[in-house]
Design an enzyme around this catalytic site. Structure first.
Site, PDB file in Angstrom:
ATOM      1  N   TRP A  73       9.534  15.255  -8.231  1.00  0.00           N
ATOM      2  CA  TRP A  73      10.912  15.429  -8.368  1.00  0.00           C
ATOM      3  C   TRP A  73      11.314  15.078  -9.661  1.00  0.00           C
ATOM      4  O   TRP A  73      11.220  13.661  -9.652  1.00  0.00           O
ATOM      5  CB  TRP A  73      11.524  14.666  -7.255  1.00  0.00           C
ATOM      6  CG  TRP A  73      12.949  15.121  -6.811  1.00  0.00           C
ATOM      7  CD1 TRP A  73      13.659  15.954  -6.249  1.00  0.00           C
ATOM      8  CD2 TRP A  73      14.192  14.112  -7.387  1.00  0.00           C
ATOM      9  NE1 TRP A  73      15.073  15.801  -6.121  1.00  0.00           N
ATOM     10  CE2 TRP A  73      15.281  14.915  -6.901  1.00  0.00           C
ATOM     11  CE3 TRP A  73      14.020  12.977  -8.191  1.00  0.00           C
ATOM     12  CZ2 TRP A  73      16.474  14.089  -7.363  1.00  0.00           C
ATOM     13  CZ3 TRP A  73      15.369  12.336  -8.469  1.00  0.00           C
ATOM     14  CH2 TRP A  73      16.466  12.984  -8.001  1.00  0.00           C
ATOM     15  N   ASN A  99       4.888   7.469  -8.782  1.00  0.00           N
ATOM     16  CA  ASN A  99       6.133   7.582  -8.309  1.00  0.00           C
ATOM     17  C   ASN A  99       7.079   6.347  -8.648  1.00  0.00           C
ATOM     18  O   ASN A  99       6.538   5.320  -8.889  1.00  0.00           O
ATOM     19  CB  ASN A  99       6.451   7.468  -6.610  1.00  0.00           C
ATOM     20  CG  ASN A  99       6.088   8.659  -6.093  1.00  0.00           C
ATOM     21  OD1 ASN A  99       5.742   9.533  -6.534  1.00  0.00           O
ATOM     22  ND2 ASN A  99       5.867   8.622  -4.736  1.00  0.00           N
ATOM     23  N   GLY A 100       8.375   6.727  -9.239  1.00  0.00           N
ATOM     24  CA  GLY A 100       9.168   5.577  -9.928  1.00  0.00           C
ATOM     25  C   GLY A 100       9.507   6.078 -11.120  1.00  0.00           C
ATOM     26  O   GLY A 100       9.355   7.145 -11.441  1.00  0.00           O
ATOM     27  N   GLU A 482      31.047  13.308   6.351  1.00  0.00           N
ATOM     28  CA  GLU A 482      29.574  13.669   6.747  1.00  0.00           C
ATOM     29  C   GLU A 482      29.610  14.908   6.734  1.00  0.00           C
ATOM     30  O   GLU A 482      28.666  15.872   6.188  1.00  0.00           O
ATOM     31  CB  GLU A 482      29.423  13.006   8.033  1.00  0.00           C
ATOM     32  CG  GLU A 482      27.851  13.607   8.423  1.00  0.00           C
ATOM     33  CD  GLU A 482      26.919  13.439   7.479  1.00  0.00           C
ATOM     34  OE1 GLU A 482      26.909  12.733   6.473  1.00  0.00           O
ATOM     35  OE2 GLU A 482      25.673  13.759   7.877  1.00  0.00           O
ATOM     36  N   LYS A 486      27.389  17.375   4.414  1.00  0.00           N
ATOM     37  CA  LYS A 486      26.275  18.208   4.743  1.00  0.00           C
ATOM     38  C   LYS A 486      26.605  19.779   4.284  1.00  0.00           C
ATOM     39  O   LYS A 486      25.609  20.326   3.869  1.00  0.00           O
ATOM     40  CB  LYS A 486      26.282  18.573   6.291  1.00  0.00           C
ATOM     41  CG  LYS A 486      25.827  17.472   7.302  1.00  0.00           C
ATOM     42  CD  LYS A 486      24.300  17.291   7.371  1.00  0.00           C
ATOM     43  CE  LYS A 486      23.876  16.439   6.136  1.00  0.00           C
ATOM     44  NZ  LYS A 486      24.168  15.191   6.191  1.00  0.00           N
ATOM     45  N   HIS A 505      49.403  12.800  -0.972  1.00  0.00           N
ATOM     46  CA  HIS A 505      49.586  11.736  -2.085  1.00  0.00           C
ATOM     47  C   HIS A 505      48.544  12.371  -3.299  1.00  0.00           C
ATOM     48  O   HIS A 505      48.335  11.495  -4.086  1.00  0.00           O
ATOM     49  CB  HIS A 505      48.878  10.522  -1.496  1.00  0.00           C
ATOM     50  CG  HIS A 505      49.858   9.646  -0.713  1.00  0.00           C
ATOM     51  ND1 HIS A 505      50.974   9.224  -1.164  1.00  0.00           N
ATOM     52  CD2 HIS A 505      49.248   9.480   0.503  1.00  0.00           C
ATOM     53  CE1 HIS A 505      51.566   8.671  -0.103  1.00  0.00           C
ATOM     54  NE2 HIS A 505      50.670   8.750   0.963  1.00  0.00           N
ATOM     55  N   LYS A 600      14.404  13.805  -0.198  1.00  0.00           N
ATOM     56  CA  LYS A 600      14.361  13.023   0.686  1.00  0.00           C
ATOM     57  C   LYS A 600      14.028  11.499   0.105  1.00  0.00           C
ATOM     58  O   LYS A 600      12.843  11.442  -0.564  1.00  0.00           O
ATOM     59  CB  LYS A 600      13.565  13.453   2.091  1.00  0.00           C
ATOM     60  CG  LYS A 600      13.536  12.626   3.284  1.00  0.00           C
ATOM     61  CD  LYS A 600      14.526  13.193   4.058  1.00  0.00           C
ATOM     62  CE  LYS A 600      14.926  12.878   5.313  1.00  0.00           C
ATOM     63  NZ  LYS A 600      16.282  13.213   6.008  1.00  0.00           N
TER      64      LYS A 600
HETATM   65  C1  F6R Z   1      22.189  13.363   3.241  1.00  0.00           C
HETATM   66  C2  F6R Z   1      21.100  12.478   3.038  1.00  0.00           C
HETATM   67  C3  F6R Z   1      21.231  11.092   2.052  1.00  0.00           C
HETATM   68  C4  F6R Z   1      20.766   9.870   2.827  1.00  0.00           C
HETATM   69  C5  F6R Z   1      20.600   8.870   1.855  1.00  0.00           C
HETATM   70  C6  F6R Z   1      20.109   7.579   2.396  1.00  0.00           C
HETATM   71  O1  F6R Z   1      22.126  14.118   4.071  1.00  0.00           O
HETATM   72  O2  F6R Z   1      20.129  12.474   3.685  1.00  0.00           O
HETATM   73  O3  F6R Z   1      22.465  10.868   1.840  1.00  0.00           O
HETATM   74  O4  F6R Z   1      21.285   9.620   3.762  1.00  0.00           O
HETATM   75  O5  F6R Z   1      19.790   9.087   0.588  1.00  0.00           O
HETATM   76  O6  F6R Z   1      18.664   7.799   2.713  1.00  0.00           O
HETATM   77  P1  F6R Z   1      18.108   6.685   3.701  1.00  0.00           P
HETATM   78  O7  F6R Z   1      18.855   6.857   5.137  1.00  0.00           O
HETATM   79  O8  F6R Z   1      16.870   7.174   4.069  1.00  0.00           O
HETATM   80  O9  F6R Z   1      18.365   5.214   3.348  1.00  0.00           O
END
Ligand code: F6R
Length: 605
Positions: A73, A99-100, A482, A486, A505, A600
């Site tokens: 990524w 990674n990083g 939220e 989404k 406002h 993710k």
């Molecule tokens: C949105 C989403 C992200 C995670 C965020 C934190 O659908 O998945 O906003 O909620 O990156 O991720 P975690 O929960 O793994 O720390």
């Protein structure tokens, strides 16, 4: 973010690496590559695109029983074949996946180029292969070479390194980006996530920040950054490969939305006590006296985790009457927060590896704060760093957008709020009301899932809009946030969330027939106020999709969900918005499980 897999053993590494990378693709997916060692030389393949493209580029006879793989990524350098990992040193002896982010990569690169090193890629990661390549000539040990190279590096990393001249071992190291070892029968694995290992072993060892491991087919050794050996106890992961399958659903996201009756039941299992109407939360590691001693609760998390924290703060204030608020962990860690001894800090993370949340926890610990974790991934960094907490038991979340973990986090907060409330002033009658309400949730979620056909049609109807406004008031506001999150992340439809009371406002200026509003309108004491807001939107010719407990003529369309206790209603009101976003994304032909630009588990700053 990116994914790493490494294998050493008697089998051919390439198919195992490809399998593992496929399992990690949800972490990063703009390019991929692998390297195996065969007859003391490195064979590599790297491609821009998906793991399937890499698999197509790897010849059937790609022999070698030791290798490393990566799915990327991009952070430094666009996605391309050359920028894909692994990166090699000039002699093509060392291969590294990373990674990083290496923060001093520019400086290191200039120095290496000054010494005549030619770089192939634009990545920060390539400095690692050249640094290790140089060190390995000065020392007889790959471990030593990696340790020395890492001494000049500033930044975060999870790395795996192979040396063509030492075809029996892989060196892995962690600093801010997860690395987990998988213990097999005469074979060893390493990866950035257990998802990549789970088909082969459930015995794992997590590396700590600053730790390094040498893995060989017959075992492993771990070391600190000053080469002192450390002792590690393997533990057994309770997820299996089946948890990572799509279960016949078209998308993981739909599977994960549909699993919620079960995942919520798992979050609740064994945690409701009907005798005293309390929650059993053994993992908090706090006695009643300590539980009573907190005067504030501060919740931190990122993205959807933060929004679930807002639901949590509301629940804690209402049920336990302790001032509580939520803040993005990414902001919290940079503003030198005042850490108070009588504040309970709660860090939320599905993955347990989000770098900003982890860094915020570490800052809190350094200042003596009491930190609990609400985490899905057992044994993850945030779970290990916190003083105690609540595991969600929601099973792995594979789709990039969080759904079932969001819901289970809100449920975990309801349990925590009940727990904090019942050692204070929450009456047994109210305790019973909440326990009963919690128990009704799985069935009610099932009922909401039966609305899918209606929600699909509504999503198709609204998906063409160039943008959408989401509004909610008090309990409904985090739900609106939220819902907007989404929709924007998986359908790319611009979506903004506002407290309903704030519309007048400023944002009311945006309302027009082209900008429909999703209004979260529970049947609580604020119902009339919310209906007035709908009237204001209507007067500006705004279209309205209302999500609540009744139909209303003030809205063009309504989704009606079952009612629970007012405090718990936000948990249920979120579910139709997940389905709405999902079907809008499908209608627009989006890559639902792997939305553009996202990954993710964000393990970089
Ligand atoms: C949105 C989403 C992200 C995670 C965020 C934190 O659908 O998945 O906003 O909620 O990156 O991720 P975690 O929960 O793994 O720390």
């Amino acid at each position: 973010m990116c994914g790493i897999v490494a294998y050493v053993g008697p089998k051919d590494a390439a198919p195992i690496l490809l399998e593992g990378l496929q399992r990690l693709e949800y972490r990063g997916y703009d390019s991929a590559g692998l390297a195996v060692v065969n007859s003391r030389s490195l064979k590599t393949r790297k491609v821009k695109g998906r793991v399937a493209d890499l698999a197509a580029a790897v010849p059937a006879k790609f022999k070698g029983g030791i290798g490393i793989g990566h799915t990327r990524w991009a952070t430094h350098g666009a996605p391309s074949d050359v920028n894909a990992h692994p990166h090699l040193d000039q002699e093509q002896r060392i291969a590294v996946v990373h990674n990083g982010i290496i923060e001093n990569a520019d400086e290191l690169r200039r120095r290496l180029e000054g010494d005549g090193v030619k770089f192939e890629s634009e990545t920060d990661s390539e400095v690692l292969s050249h640094l290790i390549g140089r060190m390995v000539k000065e020392t007889d040990s790959l471990r030593e070479a990696v340790l020395r190279a890492l001494k000049s590096v500033v930044g975060t990393y999870g790395i795996a390194v192979v040396d063509a001249q030492r075809p029996g071992e892989i060196v892995v190291a962690r600093n801010g980006s997860p690395i987990v070892l998988g213990l097999g029968e005469k074979e060893m694995f390493a990866a950035s996530d257990v998802a990549a290992l789970i088909r082969y072993t459930r015995q794992v060892v997590h590396l700590e920040d600053g730790e390094l491991a040498v893995i060989k087919a017959d075992g492993f050794n771990t070391f600190t950054s000053d080469a002192r050996e450390t002792a590690k106890e393997p533990f057994t992961v309770d997820w299996d490969a089946g948890h990572y399958d799509n279960g016949g659903y078209e998308h993981y996201l739909l599977k994960e939305i549909s699993e919620q009756p079960d995942t919520v039941a798992r979050t609740l299992r064994g945690r409701i006590d009907d005798r005293f109407h309390i929650a059993h939360l053994g993992g908090l590691n706090m006695d009643a006296r300590e539980t009573r001693s907190f005067r504030r609760v501060k919740i931190i998390g990122c993205g959807s985790a933060y929004y679930s924290g807002q639901i949590g703060a509301q629940l804690i204030e209402e049920l336990a009457r302790i001032p509580a608020d939520a803040e993005p962990a990414s902001e919290f860690r940079y503003r030198s927060p005042v850490v108070e001894p009588d504040t309970l800090y709660v860090a939320i993370s599905q993955s347990g590896e989000t770098y900003d949340t982890l860094a915020a926890v570490q800052e809190l610990k350094r200042k003596g704060g009491r930190v609990l974790g609400i985490v899905n991934t057992v044994g993850s960094a945030i779970a290990r760093e916190t003083d105690g907490g609540i595991y969600l038991h929601a099973g792995p979340e594979v789709s990039v957008a969080s759904t079932k973990a969001f819901t289970s986090t809100a449920v975990a907060f309801a349990l925590l709020a009940l727990h904090l409330g019942r050692v204070r002033d929450l009456s047994p009658a109210d305790g019973r009301r909440i326990c009963d309400g919690l128990r009704r949730l799985p069935e009610q979620i099932k009922e909401i899932l039966t609305l899918e056909d209606q929600i699909r049609e509504l999503a198709k109807k609204y998906a063409d809009a160039p943008g959408m406004m989401f509004v909610g008031r008090v309990r409904g506001y985090p739900v609106a946030r939220e819902g907007a999150q989404k929709l924007k992340e998986i359908s790319y439809v611009h979506a903004e969330a506002y407290p309903a009371s704030e519309l007048k406002h400023g944002p009311l200026a945006l309302i027009s027939p082209e900008l429909p509003t999703v209004a979260v309108v529970p049947d609580d004491e604020l119902l009339d106020k919310n209906l007035t807001t709908l009237g204001e939107i209507r007067a500006r010719h705004g279209r309205i999709l209302m999500v609540g407990h009744r139909t209303s003529e003030a809205a063009d369309d309504c989704i009606v969900v079952p009612r629970n206790e007012v405090e718990l209603d936000p948990i249920l009101l979120t579910i139709p918005l997940q389905l709405f976003a999902y079907h809008a994304a499908v209608a627009l032909g989006r890559d639902v499980d792997r939305p553009r630009n996202l990954a993710k588990s964000v393990t970089v700053e």
